[in-house]
Design a protein around this motif. Structure first.
Motif, PDB file in Angstrom:
ATOM      1  N   LEU A 220       0.829  -1.211   0.000  1.00  0.00           N
ATOM      2  CA  LEU A 220       0.000   0.000   0.000  1.00  0.00           C
ATOM      3  C   LEU A 220       0.860   1.256   0.000  1.00  0.00           C
ATOM      4  CD1 LEU A 220      -2.770  -0.997   2.578  1.00  0.00           C
ATOM      5  CD2 LEU A 220      -3.184  -0.330   0.202  1.00  0.00           C
ATOM      6  N   PHE A 221       1.803   1.326   0.929  1.00  0.00           N
ATOM      7  CA  PHE A 221       2.615   2.539   1.055  1.00  0.00           C
ATOM      8  C   PHE A 221       3.617   2.662  -0.089  1.00  0.00           C
ATOM      9  CE2 PHE A 221       1.241   1.922   5.514  1.00  0.00           C
ATOM     10  CZ  PHE A 221       0.584   3.128   5.669  1.00  0.00           C
ATOM     11  N   PHE A 222       4.132   1.541  -0.570  1.00  0.00           N
ATOM     12  CA  PHE A 222       5.074   1.562  -1.690  1.00  0.00           C
ATOM     13  C   PHE A 222       4.394   2.070  -2.960  1.00  0.00           C
ATOM     14  CE2 PHE A 222       7.007  -0.642  -5.353  1.00  0.00           C
ATOM     15  CZ  PHE A 222       8.316  -0.207  -5.237  1.00  0.00           C
ATOM     16  N   ALA A 223       3.161   1.635  -3.196  1.00  0.00           N
ATOM     17  CA  ALA A 223       2.461   1.961  -4.435  1.00  0.00           C
ATOM     18  C   ALA A 223       1.798   3.326  -4.410  1.00  0.00           C
ATOM     19  CB  ALA A 223       1.398   0.898  -4.726  1.00  0.00           C
ATOM     20  N   CYS A 224       1.744   3.985  -3.261  1.00  0.00           N
ATOM     21  CA  CYS A 224       1.075   5.281  -3.179  1.00  0.00           C
ATOM     22  C   CYS A 224       2.030   6.336  -2.621  1.00  0.00           C
ATOM     23  CB  CYS A 224      -0.176   5.162  -2.312  1.00  0.00           C
ATOM     24  SG  CYS A 224      -1.054   6.725  -2.071  1.00  0.00           S
ATOM     25  N   TYR A 225       2.185   6.381  -1.313  1.00  0.00           N
ATOM     26  CA  TYR A 225       2.975   7.433  -0.681  1.00  0.00           C
ATOM     27  C   TYR A 225       4.428   7.419  -1.142  1.00  0.00           C
ATOM     28  CZ  TYR A 225      -1.005   7.581   2.508  1.00  0.00           C
ATOM     29  OH  TYR A 225      -2.266   7.669   3.029  1.00  0.00           O
ATOM     30  N   GLY A 226       4.961   6.241  -1.409  1.00  0.00           N
ATOM     31  CA  GLY A 226       6.348   6.144  -1.831  1.00  0.00           C
ATOM     32  C   GLY A 226       6.596   6.705  -3.218  1.00  0.00           C
ATOM     33  N   GLN A 227       5.524   7.068  -3.954  1.00  0.00           N
ATOM     34  CA  GLN A 227       5.677   7.582  -5.322  1.00  0.00           C
ATOM     35  C   GLN A 227       5.296   9.051  -5.466  1.00  0.00           C
ATOM     36  OE1 GLN A 227       7.182   5.472  -7.370  1.00  0.00           O
ATOM     37  NE2 GLN A 227       7.090   4.075  -5.613  1.00  0.00           N
ATOM     38  N   PHE A 228       4.625   9.603  -4.470  1.00  0.00           N
ATOM     39  CA  PHE A 228       4.068  10.951  -4.604  1.00  0.00           C
ATOM     40  C   PHE A 228       5.098  11.982  -5.058  1.00  0.00           C
ATOM     41  CE2 PHE A 228      -0.108  11.268  -2.001  1.00  0.00           C
ATOM     42  CZ  PHE A 228      -0.713  10.480  -2.949  1.00  0.00           C
ATOM     43  N   GLU A 229       6.190  12.093  -4.296  1.00  0.00           N
ATOM     44  CA  GLU A 229       7.142  13.170  -4.540  1.00  0.00           C
ATOM     45  C   GLU A 229       8.405  12.671  -5.222  1.00  0.00           C
ATOM     46  OE1 GLU A 229       7.655  15.007  -0.760  1.00  0.00           O
ATOM     47  OE2 GLU A 229       5.548  15.545  -0.576  1.00  0.00           O
ATOM     48  N   SER A 230       8.388  11.433  -5.728  1.00  0.00           N
ATOM     49  CA  SER A 230       9.573  10.901  -6.395  1.00  0.00           C
ATOM     50  C   SER A 230       9.197  10.395  -7.784  1.00  0.00           C
ATOM     51  CB  SER A 230      10.197   9.778  -5.556  1.00  0.00           C
ATOM     52  OG  SER A 230       9.244   8.746  -5.309  1.00  0.00           O
ATOM     53  N   GLY A 231       8.824   9.108  -7.863  1.00  0.00           N
ATOM     54  CA  GLY A 231       8.557   8.500  -9.156  1.00  0.00           C
ATOM     55  C   GLY A 231       7.433   9.166  -9.929  1.00  0.00           C
ATOM     56  N   LEU A 232       6.308   9.428  -9.266  1.00  0.00           N
ATOM     57  CA  LEU A 232       5.168  10.013  -9.966  1.00  0.00           C
ATOM     58  C   LEU A 232       5.468  11.448 -10.393  1.00  0.00           C
ATOM     59  CD1 LEU A 232       2.374   9.323 -10.947  1.00  0.00           C
ATOM     60  CD2 LEU A 232       1.443  10.014  -8.738  1.00  0.00           C
ATOM     61  N   ALA A 233       6.190  12.182  -9.542  1.00  0.00           N
ATOM     62  CA  ALA A 233       6.573  13.548  -9.909  1.00  0.00           C
ATOM     63  C   ALA A 233       7.538  13.531 -11.096  1.00  0.00           C
ATOM     64  CB  ALA A 233       7.212  14.246  -8.714  1.00  0.00           C
ATOM     65  N   ALA A 234       8.520  12.617 -11.073  1.00  0.00           N
ATOM     66  CA  ALA A 234       9.471  12.509 -12.187  1.00  0.00           C
ATOM     67  C   ALA A 234       8.748  12.105 -13.465  1.00  0.00           C
ATOM     68  CB  ALA A 234      10.558  11.496 -11.839  1.00  0.00           C
ATOM     69  N   TYR A 235       7.828  11.157 -13.347  1.00  0.00           N
ATOM     70  CA  TYR A 235       7.051  10.705 -14.515  1.00  0.00           C
ATOM     71  C   TYR A 235       6.228  11.860 -15.092  1.00  0.00           C
ATOM     72  CZ  TYR A 235       3.242   8.503 -17.073  1.00  0.00           C
ATOM     73  OH  TYR A 235       2.311   8.190 -18.027  1.00  0.00           O
ATOM     74  N   GLY A 236       5.581  12.624 -14.206  1.00  0.00           N
ATOM     75  CA  GLY A 236       4.732  13.718 -14.666  1.00  0.00           C
ATOM     76  C   GLY A 236       5.504  14.771 -15.425  1.00  0.00           C
ATOM     77  N   THR A 237       6.681  15.136 -14.914  1.00  0.00           N
ATOM     78  CA  THR A 237       7.462  16.179 -15.581  1.00  0.00           C
ATOM     79  C   THR A 237       8.132  15.664 -16.855  1.00  0.00           C
ATOM     80  OG1 THR A 237       9.317  15.667 -14.103  1.00  0.00           O
ATOM     81  CG2 THR A 237       7.871  17.472 -13.469  1.00  0.00           C
ATOM     82  N   GLU A 238       8.612  14.421 -16.847  1.00  0.00           N
ATOM     83  CA  GLU A 238       9.347  13.893 -17.995  1.00  0.00           C
ATOM     84  C   GLU A 238       8.417  13.390 -19.101  1.00  0.00           C
ATOM     85  OE1 GLU A 238      12.527  13.947 -18.541  1.00  0.00           O
ATOM     86  OE2 GLU A 238      13.105  14.801 -16.604  1.00  0.00           O
ATOM     87  N   ALA A 239       7.395  12.609 -18.728  1.00  0.00           N
ATOM     88  CA  ALA A 239       6.545  11.972 -19.741  1.00  0.00           C
ATOM     89  C   ALA A 239       5.323  12.801 -20.094  1.00  0.00           C
ATOM     90  CB  ALA A 239       6.102  10.591 -19.249  1.00  0.00           C
ATOM     91  N   ALA A 240       4.726  13.452 -19.086  1.00  0.00           N
ATOM     92  CA  ALA A 240       3.481  14.182 -19.322  1.00  0.00           C
ATOM     93  C   ALA A 240       3.695  15.675 -19.548  1.00  0.00           C
ATOM     94  CB  ALA A 240       2.528  13.968 -18.145  1.00  0.00           C
ATOM     95  N   GLY A 241       4.927  16.157 -19.373  1.00  0.00           N
ATOM     96  CA  GLY A 241       5.199  17.577 -19.576  1.00  0.00           C
ATOM     97  C   GLY A 241       4.522  18.467 -18.554  1.00  0.00           C
ATOM     98  N   ILE A 242       4.338  17.934 -17.351  1.00  0.00           N
ATOM     99  CA  ILE A 242       3.667  18.696 -16.287  1.00  0.00           C
ATOM    100  C   ILE A 242       4.617  19.745 -15.726  1.00  0.00           C
ATOM    101  CG2 ILE A 242       2.575  18.520 -14.021  1.00  0.00           C
ATOM    102  CD1 ILE A 242       0.954  17.280 -16.310  1.00  0.00           C
ATOM    103  N   GLU A 243       4.127  20.976 -15.555  1.00  0.00           N
ATOM    104  CA  GLU A 243       4.921  22.037 -14.949  1.00  0.00           C
ATOM    105  C   GLU A 243       5.063  21.795 -13.448  1.00  0.00           C
ATOM    106  OE1 GLU A 243       6.450  24.495 -16.492  1.00  0.00           O
ATOM    107  OE2 GLU A 243       5.726  23.842 -18.450  1.00  0.00           O
ATOM    108  N   PRO A 244       6.193  22.238 -12.856  1.00  0.00           N
ATOM    109  CA  PRO A 244       6.364  22.058 -11.403  1.00  0.00           C
ATOM    110  C   PRO A 244       5.210  22.636 -10.588  1.00  0.00           C
ATOM    111  CG  PRO A 244       8.443  22.691 -12.411  1.00  0.00           C
ATOM    112  CD  PRO A 244       7.409  22.774 -13.490  1.00  0.00           C
TER     113      PRO A 244
END
Length: 424
Positions: A220-244
């Motif tokens: 649960l924590f690995f798939a959610c909280y562990g991604q908020f400010e790391s993997g998901l943020a990196a994915y959003g900026t790199e793949a989705a072109g999301i602004e900071p």
């Protein structure tokens, strides 16, 4: 209970003041560099991993109140030290003290909530704790963001000073709490505490339902909280072109959904099977990761990608609101009364491990392997559903659906798994 919840909200408010700005403070304001900031964040997490294995045993021997007071004082010293630190050794030491103190407070507060609640009221008590934690963190981060100024180190010193003061306010509130001394609690505490504590970890690891819950908690924590400010943020900026700035909007949407939906969700879940509620969270998060996949890997407009990415965080918030009245109370209901502290500490330790491993795995994948990243976490989310349904087969009817418990003013004495036949 009201005093415990108020102290919980104030400590979350203090943490929200500073945690989002630790990296900036160390790397830029104190001009110690990015590597020193990375070490500080790692030490902050590692201190929790070192302290938590010993916390549960102390709580069960001495009670949660002195442990909470000691941890809050420790956290206050760490926060004050952080605000005054100007060198790498002092800032690392302060981070270790602050990290250990804040980590130990979690199982101590959880155990106090268990002592002040019954099986039928525990669901609502933990939902309130989660609601106040998020509200405190959100308000603290919002106010702190208007105080900090990178050109003025004194503004950060003020921030850490307020955080230190909030922990001391928690100490003052905790010292006014008089925990219930029911006959069931007294009889549940073994006379030979040394011998009981020595076999505590063996007893916990022999409790198969609890071990399954620990595995489920890690996922649960690995798939959610562990991604908020790391993997998901990196994915959003790199793949989705999301602004900071949009990342901040997504996090705000997550908090807003939790605050708005918590008590509406509570009415829905408190009379339903806990295992099935957790299983449904896995399905919701699978949809959330699919939306993230569309944001980064689809071929829609940037506006559609941004909306899909924000909806990912909002769906995570809905799942979190469903978990708060189910998982933490279930830990308490599985624990024998003499081991509530050790069970809560074990679950807090698993959470910290997931929060440490999650960014290490998700960060590089989210930045460089976007397709495999999304597929991996869709599968992890579906794994939550499978693990939750398997756990449900090991729970008694009352553990899985506490609304079936007879209403009583006496705290229930919980039996170890070996003494209770699992429900099928």
């Amino acid at each position: 209970m009201r005093r415990i919840q108020a102290g919980n909200a104030l400590s979350a408010f203090g943490l929200g003041f500073t945690v989002p700005y630790l990296y900036i403070y160390v790397a830029q304001v104190r001009d110690l560099g990015a590597s020193a900031a990375g070490v500080v964040l790692a030490v902050f997490a590692m201190a929790a991993l070192v302290a938590l294995p010993f916390t549960g045993r102390v709580i069960d021997r001495r009670g949660p109140l002195p442990v909470l007071v000691g941890a809050a004082v420790l956290a206050s010293v760490g926060a004050a030290g952080m605000g005054l630190s100007g060198s790498v050794p002092s800032v690392v030491l302060s981070a270790a003290v602050l990290g250990a103190g804040t980590a130990v407070m979690q199982p101590a507060l959880a155990t106090m909530i268990v002592w002040c609640s019954e099986t039928t009221t525990r669901t609502r008590a933990f939902a309130m704790q989660f609601f106040l934690q998020n509200l405190g963190l959100g308000i603290g981060g919002l106010i702190g963001g208007h105080i900090v100024d990178e050109s003025r180190p004194a503004s950060f010193t003020l921030l850490f000073g307020i955080e230190a003061a909030m922990f001391l306010v928690l100490v003052g509130i905790a010292l006014t709490v008089r925990l219930p001394e029911s006959a069931s609690l007294r009889s549940a505490r073994p006379a030979d505490t040394e011998a009981r504590a020595g076999g505590g970890m063996r007893a916990l690891l022999g409790h198969r339902a609890m071990v399954q819950l620990l595995v489920l908690g890690f996922v649960l924590f690995f798939a959610c909280y562990g991604q908020f400010e790391s993997g998901l943020a990196a994915y959003g900026t790199e793949a989705a072109g999301i602004e900071p700035a949009t990342l901040g909007t997504a996090l705000a949407a997550n908090t807003a959904v939790i605050v708005a939906a918590q008590f509406l969700v509570l009415k829905f879940v408190e009379r339903r099977s806990r295992s099935r509620v957790i299983a449904s969270v896995g399905l919701i998060w699978a949809v959330a990761w699919t939306a993230a996949g569309y944001a980064g890997l689809g071929h829609g407009s940037q506006a559609m990608a941004t909306a899909a990415f924000i909806s990912t965080y909002a769906l995570f918030g809905l799942g979190e609101a469903m978990l708060s009245p189910t998982v933490a109370p279930l830990v308490a209901d599985l624990a024998p009364e003499s081991m509530v502290g050790q069970y809560n500490s074990a679950f807090a330790l698993v959470k910290q491990l997931a929060l440490a491993v999650g960014p290490a795995v998700g960060g590089p994948m989210g930045a460089a392997l976007q397709g495999p990243y999304i597929v991996t976490f869709v599968l992890f989310s579906l794994g939550i559903t499978v693990l939750a349904l398997r756990l449900g087969k090991r729970l008694t009817p009352v553990q899985d659906r506490p609304s079936l418990a007879p209403k009583s003013r006496v705290v229930t004495v919980h039996k170890p798994e070996e003494a209770v036949a699992p429900a099928h």
